[in-house]
Write a protein that holds these residues in place. Structure first.
Motif, PDB file in Angstrom:
ATOM      1  N   VAL A   9       0.864  -1.194   0.000  1.00 39.66           N
ATOM      2  CA  VAL A   9       0.000   0.000   0.000  1.00 39.66           C
ATOM      3  C   VAL A   9       0.891   1.232   0.000  1.00 39.66           C
ATOM      4  N   GLY A  10       0.748   2.073  -1.043  1.00 36.06           N
ATOM      5  CA  GLY A  10       1.580   3.272  -1.198  1.00 36.06           C
ATOM      6  C   GLY A  10       2.566   3.060  -2.340  1.00 36.06           C
ATOM      7  N   ALA A  11       2.292   3.736  -3.470  1.00 37.27           N
ATOM      8  CA  ALA A  11       3.171   3.575  -4.639  1.00 37.27           C
ATOM      9  C   ALA A  11       4.078   4.793  -4.780  1.00 37.27           C
ATOM     10  N   GLY A  12       4.770   5.126  -3.679  1.00 35.46           N
ATOM     11  CA  GLY A  12       5.785   6.176  -3.731  1.00 35.46           C
ATOM     12  C   GLY A  12       7.135   5.503  -3.931  1.00 35.46           C
ATOM     13  N   ALA A  13       8.187   6.159  -3.453  1.00 32.82           N
ATOM     14  CA  ALA A  13       9.539   5.652  -3.670  1.00 32.82           C
ATOM     15  C   ALA A  13       9.708   4.237  -3.101  1.00 32.82           C
ATOM     16  N   ALA A  14       9.386   4.072  -1.827  1.00 31.07           N
ATOM     17  CA  ALA A  14       9.621   2.779  -1.175  1.00 31.07           C
ATOM     18  C   ALA A  14       8.691   1.701  -1.731  1.00 31.07           C
ATOM     19  N   GLY A  15       7.413   2.047  -1.915  1.00 31.28           N
ATOM     20  CA  GLY A  15       6.429   1.055  -2.362  1.00 31.28           C
ATOM     21  C   GLY A  15       6.728   0.551  -3.760  1.00 31.28           C
ATOM     22  N   ASP A  33      -2.389   2.556  -4.589  1.00 30.99           N
ATOM     23  CA  ASP A  33      -2.184   3.927  -4.075  1.00 30.99           C
ATOM     24  C   ASP A  33      -3.487   4.695  -4.262  1.00 30.99           C
ATOM     25  N   HIS A  34      -3.812   5.513  -3.286  1.00 36.42           N
ATOM     26  CA  HIS A  34      -5.085   6.244  -3.351  1.00 36.42           C
ATOM     27  C   HIS A  34      -4.994   7.524  -4.181  1.00 36.42           C
ATOM     28  N   ALA A  35      -3.763   7.985  -4.457  1.00 41.32           N
ATOM     29  CA  ALA A  35      -3.611   9.280  -5.149  1.00 41.32           C
ATOM     30  C   ALA A  35      -3.841   9.101  -6.651  1.00 41.32           C
ATOM     31  N   SER A  45      10.665  16.224  -6.335  1.00 41.28           N
ATOM     32  CA  SER A  45      11.862  16.239  -5.482  1.00 41.28           C
ATOM     33  C   SER A  45      13.058  16.864  -6.205  1.00 41.28           C
ATOM     34  N   GLY A  46      13.952  17.378  -5.400  1.00 38.72           N
ATOM     35  CA  GLY A  46      15.205  17.930  -5.932  1.00 38.72           C
ATOM     36  C   GLY A  46      14.953  18.961  -7.013  1.00 38.72           C
ATOM     37  N   GLY A  47      13.926  19.787  -6.826  1.00 41.68           N
ATOM     38  CA  GLY A  47      13.598  20.815  -7.813  1.00 41.68           C
ATOM     39  C   GLY A  47      13.251  20.213  -9.172  1.00 41.68           C
ATOM     40  N   ARG A  49      14.518  17.378 -10.305  1.00 41.20           N
ATOM     41  CA  ARG A  49      15.613  16.538 -10.817  1.00 41.20           C
ATOM     42  C   ARG A  49      15.913  15.354  -9.892  1.00 41.20           C
ATOM     43  N   CYS A  50      15.208  15.248  -8.788  1.00 34.91           N
ATOM     44  CA  CYS A  50      15.315  14.128  -7.844  1.00 34.91           C
ATOM     45  C   CYS A  50      16.752  13.860  -7.380  1.00 34.91           C
ATOM     46  N   ASN A  51      17.036  14.309  -6.187  1.00 37.84           N
ATOM     47  CA  ASN A  51      18.324  13.987  -5.553  1.00 37.84           C
ATOM     48  C   ASN A  51      18.148  12.565  -4.991  1.00 37.84           C
ATOM     49  N   LYS A 166      -1.564  17.930   0.287  1.00 39.88           N
ATOM     50  CA  LYS A 166      -2.337  18.139  -0.953  1.00 39.88           C
ATOM     51  C   LYS A 166      -1.902  17.202  -2.088  1.00 39.88           C
ATOM     52  N   ILE A 167      -0.748  16.534  -1.952  1.00 35.03           N
ATOM     53  CA  ILE A 167      -0.407  15.551  -2.993  1.00 35.03           C
ATOM     54  C   ILE A 167      -0.527  14.120  -2.472  1.00 35.03           C
ATOM     55  N   GLY A 168      -1.309  13.943  -1.410  1.00 35.91           N
ATOM     56  CA  GLY A 168      -1.666  12.556  -1.068  1.00 35.91           C
ATOM     57  C   GLY A 168      -1.140  12.021   0.243  1.00 35.91           C
ATOM     58  N   ALA A 169      -0.404  12.846   1.033  1.00 35.34           N
ATOM     59  CA  ALA A 169       0.122  12.328   2.302  1.00 35.34           C
ATOM     60  C   ALA A 169      -1.030  12.106   3.286  1.00 35.34           C
ATOM     61  N   THR A 170      -1.005  10.976   3.959  1.00 36.86           N
ATOM     62  CA  THR A 170      -2.018  10.698   4.996  1.00 36.86           C
ATOM     63  C   THR A 170      -1.343  10.014   6.181  1.00 36.86           C
ATOM     64  N   ASP A 171      -2.113   9.969   7.294  1.00 35.86           N
ATOM     65  CA  ASP A 171      -1.600   9.244   8.465  1.00 35.86           C
ATOM     66  C   ASP A 171      -2.196   7.833   8.530  1.00 35.86           C
ATOM     67  N   TRP A 172      -2.705   7.366   7.391  1.00 37.70           N
ATOM     68  CA  TRP A 172      -3.371   6.058   7.340  1.00 37.70           C
ATOM     69  C   TRP A 172      -2.446   4.940   7.869  1.00 37.70           C
ATOM     70  N   GLY A 173      -1.212   4.943   7.388  1.00 40.47           N
ATOM     71  CA  GLY A 173      -0.278   3.886   7.790  1.00 40.47           C
ATOM     72  C   GLY A 173       0.016   3.935   9.288  1.00 40.47           C
ATOM     73  N   GLU A 341       9.990  18.800   4.217  1.00 44.40           N
ATOM     74  CA  GLU A 341      10.351  17.809   3.199  1.00 44.40           C
ATOM     75  C   GLU A 341      10.152  16.399   3.705  1.00 44.40           C
ATOM     76  N   VAL A 342      10.236  16.210   4.997  1.00 50.86           N
ATOM     77  CA  VAL A 342      10.042  14.859   5.536  1.00 50.86           C
ATOM     78  C   VAL A 342       9.379  14.911   6.906  1.00 50.86           C
ATOM     79  N   MET A 343       9.008  13.717   7.354  1.00 52.27           N
ATOM     80  CA  MET A 343       8.446  13.556   8.698  1.00 52.27           C
ATOM     81  C   MET A 343       9.518  12.906   9.574  1.00 52.27           C
ATOM     82  N   GLY A 380      19.508  13.664  -0.356  1.00 51.10           N
ATOM     83  CA  GLY A 380      19.374  12.351  -0.999  1.00 51.10           C
ATOM     84  C   GLY A 380      19.270  11.200  -0.025  1.00 51.10           C
ATOM     85  N   TYR A 381      19.419  11.490   1.254  1.00 50.67           N
ATOM     86  CA  TYR A 381      19.427  10.412   2.257  1.00 50.67           C
ATOM     87  C   TYR A 381      18.039   9.810   2.461  1.00 50.67           C
ATOM     88  N   ASN A 382      16.991  10.619   2.309  1.00 52.21           N
ATOM     89  CA  ASN A 382      15.652  10.070   2.558  1.00 52.21           C
ATOM     90  C   ASN A 382      15.239   9.098   1.463  1.00 52.21           C
TER      91      ASN A 382
HETATM   92  P1  FDA Z   1       6.190   8.621  -0.499  1.00 54.81           P
HETATM   93  O1  FDA Z   1       5.612   9.859   0.071  1.00 54.81           O
HETATM   94  O2  FDA Z   1       7.144   8.714  -1.613  1.00 54.81           O
HETATM   95  O3  FDA Z   1       5.024   7.654  -0.966  1.00 54.81           O
HETATM   96  C1  FDA Z   1       3.918   7.368  -0.163  1.00 54.81           C
HETATM   97  C2  FDA Z   1       2.781   6.977  -1.063  1.00 54.81           C
HETATM   98  O4  FDA Z   1       1.716   6.489  -0.263  1.00 54.81           O
HETATM   99  C3  FDA Z   1       2.227   8.146  -1.869  1.00 54.81           C
HETATM  100  O5  FDA Z   1       2.187   7.810  -3.229  1.00 54.81           O
HETATM  101  C4  FDA Z   1       0.833   8.364  -1.282  1.00 54.81           C
HETATM  102  O6  FDA Z   1      -0.109   8.781  -2.268  1.00 54.81           O
HETATM  103  C5  FDA Z   1       0.505   6.976  -0.769  1.00 54.81           C
HETATM  104  N1  FDA Z   1      -0.485   6.961   0.287  1.00 54.81           N
HETATM  105  C6  FDA Z   1      -0.552   7.756   1.382  1.00 54.81           C
HETATM  106  N2  FDA Z   1      -1.627   7.440   2.105  1.00 54.81           N
HETATM  107  C7  FDA Z   1      -2.257   6.422   1.458  1.00 54.81           C
HETATM  108  C8  FDA Z   1      -3.430   5.683   1.712  1.00 54.81           C
HETATM  109  N3  FDA Z   1      -4.195   5.911   2.783  1.00 54.81           N
HETATM  110  N4  FDA Z   1      -3.796   4.703   0.834  1.00 54.81           N
HETATM  111  C9  FDA Z   1      -3.042   4.466  -0.273  1.00 54.81           C
HETATM  112  N5  FDA Z   1      -1.928   5.149  -0.573  1.00 54.81           N
HETATM  113  C10 FDA Z   1      -1.526   6.110   0.291  1.00 54.81           C
HETATM  114  N6  FDA Z   1      14.312  13.150  -0.474  1.00 54.81           N
HETATM  115  C11 FDA Z   1      15.514  12.934  -1.053  1.00 54.81           C
HETATM  116  O7  FDA Z   1      16.210  11.999  -0.659  1.00 54.81           O
HETATM  117  N7  FDA Z   1      15.945  13.743  -2.072  1.00 54.81           N
HETATM  118  C12 FDA Z   1      15.196  14.788  -2.538  1.00 54.81           C
HETATM  119  O8  FDA Z   1      15.580  15.459  -3.514  1.00 54.81           O
HETATM  120  C13 FDA Z   1      13.956  15.054  -1.903  1.00 54.81           C
HETATM  121  N8  FDA Z   1      13.220  16.136  -2.277  1.00 54.81           N
HETATM  122  C14 FDA Z   1      11.994  16.354  -1.677  1.00 54.81           C
HETATM  123  C15 FDA Z   1      11.247  17.478  -2.049  1.00 54.81           C
HETATM  124  C16 FDA Z   1      10.015  17.700  -1.461  1.00 54.81           C
HETATM  125  C17 FDA Z   1       9.239  18.936  -1.819  1.00 54.81           C
HETATM  126  C18 FDA Z   1       9.500  16.777  -0.515  1.00 54.81           C
HETATM  127  C19 FDA Z   1       8.157  16.966   0.110  1.00 54.81           C
HETATM  128  C20 FDA Z   1      10.252  15.664  -0.143  1.00 54.81           C
HETATM  129  C21 FDA Z   1      11.511  15.445  -0.702  1.00 54.81           C
HETATM  130  N9  FDA Z   1      12.288  14.360  -0.330  1.00 54.81           N
HETATM  131  C22 FDA Z   1      13.515  14.173  -0.900  1.00 54.81           C
HETATM  132  C23 FDA Z   1      11.795  13.346   0.635  1.00 54.81           C
HETATM  133  C24 FDA Z   1      11.287  12.107  -0.141  1.00 54.81           C
HETATM  134  O9  FDA Z   1      10.372  12.532  -1.132  1.00 54.81           O
HETATM  135  C25 FDA Z   1      10.601  11.120   0.798  1.00 54.81           C
HETATM  136  O10 FDA Z   1      11.424  10.855   1.896  1.00 54.81           O
HETATM  137  C26 FDA Z   1      10.286   9.822   0.067  1.00 54.81           C
HETATM  138  O11 FDA Z   1       9.400  10.075  -1.002  1.00 54.81           O
HETATM  139  C27 FDA Z   1       9.663   8.816   1.025  1.00 54.81           C
HETATM  140  O12 FDA Z   1       9.301   7.674   0.285  1.00 54.81           O
HETATM  141  P2  FDA Z   1       8.040   6.823   0.738  1.00 54.81           P
HETATM  142  O13 FDA Z   1       7.811   5.835  -0.338  1.00 54.81           O
HETATM  143  O14 FDA Z   1       8.194   6.364   2.125  1.00 54.81           O
HETATM  144  O15 FDA Z   1       6.831   7.870   0.750  1.00 54.81           O
END
Ligand code: FDA
Length: 397
Positions: A9-15, A33-35, A45-47, A49-51, A166-173, A341-343, A380-382
């Motif tokens: 659940v969650g198709a971001g970086a880790a998922g 993913d719900h978004a 991220s990274g302006g 260009r993704c760091n 506003k781009i999909g972050a929730t406390d669901w997990g 940028e992070v929690m 880039g550590y996150n």
């Molecule tokens: P991530 O946020 O990527 O994915 C979570 C997914 O879960 C989302 O797709 C969301 O829609 C989904 N989700 C949430 N709730 C849900 C629900 N109830 N049901 C289903 N899906 C759900 N880090 C770095 O190393 N280099 C960088 O350059 C940057 N730059 C940067 C810029 C900005 C503006 C921000 C806000 C953050 C960064 N970061 C970063 C941090 C980095 O983006 C972040 O640490 C990772 O995306 C975390 O990856 P996750 O997969 O854990 O969460």
């Protein structure tokens, strides 16, 4: 009811990464993913260009109630492994600053790469698709989703942190974790600009837009944390890499100490100038600092900027230097989840295996990425934590 080996659940970086690796190990994987838009945080991220990692990524670059927790996952899958993957996909990248690696073209390259990895693992992807309910049952989990009920042996929660709702972050997990008996380290915004009350900030508000290299610290004794980075003055307070970094360590009520001269012996230099320079104090100070900053600090100190250096008192010069090299200022808060940028905080690592990210309470349940109480520095550590925790988890499914 559909059956899968793994639901992520969650198709971001880790998922995305976890789903791809697990799929390529031969597991039948569903990624939800719900978004409406895929991987928005990678995209912005990274302006743009993704760091995507940091060459130097090591456990010391991460905060957690248990600073050792990240060791195992980082050792199993480190920056060099992700760089090799990026190279295999032919993505052009460059190093910007202190090991920070960015795409030459666009963050979209990383998203495309992760999608290809998912395709190679025949991952089934549904988005937007909400999960309405989760039941932990014998031998697995049942999920009610917008696309119907699903049964899975292993459930991976990769729903990220709370920044940028506003781009999909929730406390669901986090709520799911809490409901199923996991402790939560209180979430707080990190890598976030810091704010000041109007009265404290009034003398510096005119400096908005000014940037300069500084040394910044907070805490004392063994708890003292120091960064040398660029500081940015804004209308509401302080930002820039120096403040984003220190914000992760700063706690309400604590003061920051900022060396605006970025090292060196300003007191000694001013005392020497008193003997040799005919300049006025303001002009002399502007030899060491941006003029606007020198003016603002002189105005705040009550000293006459037009006084010739030979007429200045040693004690005044020393106090001025002391203030500029250890500027004590106490934020009244931060810019919150909209700008973070992070929690920091998240699922308590005491309730997870550091080797597999598996729950210690619910068999077949895993938490990866930002949802876990592991937070990286800026640079880039996150993302590296997202890749490392996803890989360690995927290998154990
Ligand atoms: P991530 O946020 O990527 O994915 C979570 C997914 O879960 C989302 O797709 C969301 O829609 C989904 N989700 C949430 N709730 C849900 C629900 N109830 N049901 C289903 N899906 C759900 N880090 C770095 O190393 N280099 C960088 O350059 C940057 N730059 C940067 C810029 C900005 C503006 C921000 C806000 C953050 C960064 N970061 C970063 C941090 C980095 O983006 C972040 O640490 C990772 O995306 C975390 O990856 P996750 O997969 O854990 O969460």
């Amino acid at each position: 009811m559909e059956h899968f080996d793994v639901v992520v659940v969650g198709a971001g970086a880790a998922g995305l990464f976890c789903a791809g690796v697990a799929g390529q190990r031969g597991l039948r994987v569903l990624l939800l993913d719900h978004a409406p838009k895929l991987a928005e945080k990678i995209r912005i991220s990274g302006g743009g260009r993704c760091n995507f990692t940091n060459r130097e990524a090591a456990p010391a670059n991460f905060l957690s109630d248990n600073p050792h927790f990240c060791r195992s996952a980082l050792a199993r899958y480190g920056a060099a492994d992700f760089i090799a993957l990026v190279r295999r996909h032919g993505i052009a990248f460059h190093e910007k600053h202190r090991g920070q690696l960015f795409c030459d073209h666009s963050a979209e390259d990383i998203i495309t790469m992760l999608l290809r990895e998912c395709e190679a693992g025949a991952v089934v992807r549904r988005q937007p698709c909400r999960v309405q309910a989760v039941r932990h049952v014998a031998d697995g989990h049942e999920l009610d989703t917008d696309a119907g009920p699903v049964r899975t042996h292993q459930l991976v929660i990769a729903t990220g942190g709370l920044p940028i709702p506003k781009i999909g972050a929730t406390d669901w997990g986090l709520r799911l974790a809490e409901r199923s008996g996991h402790r939560i380290v209180a979430p707080r915004p990190a890598l976030v600009p810091l704010t000041f009350d109007a009265q404290t900030w009034a003398p510096y508000a005119a400096l908005a837009g000014l940037a300069l290299p500084v040394q910044i610290s907070t805490g004392s004794g063994k708890q003292r944390t120091v960064f040398q980075e660029d500081l940015l003055f804004t209308h509401r307070g302080l930002s820039g890499p120096a403040v984003l970094q220190i914000s992760s360590y700063w706690r309400p009520g604590q003061a920051l100490s900022i060396d605006l001269t970025h090292g060196g012996d300003l007191g000694g230099a001013l005392l020497a100038a008193k003997l040799t320079s005919k300049r006025q104090l303001g002009n002399e100070l502007a030899q060491h600092l941006p003029t606007r900053l020198a003016d603002a600090f002189l105005a705040g100190s009550g000293l006459d900027a037009h006084r010739p250096m030979p007429d200045c008192r040693d004690r005044d010069l020393q106090q001025l230097a002391q203030r500029l090299q250890a500027w004590p200022i106490t934020p009244n808060g931060d810019e919150g989840w909209k700008k973070a940028e992070v929690m920091a905080g998240g699922v308590d690592t005491r309730d997870l295996s550091s080797q597999t990210l598996a729950s210690r309470h619910v068999p077949g349940l895993y938490f990866i990425g930002e949802a876990v109480d592991v937070t990286g520095w800026l640079g880039g550590y996150n993302f590296q934590w997202a890749w490392s925790s996803a890989f360690a988890c995927a290998q154990s499914l």
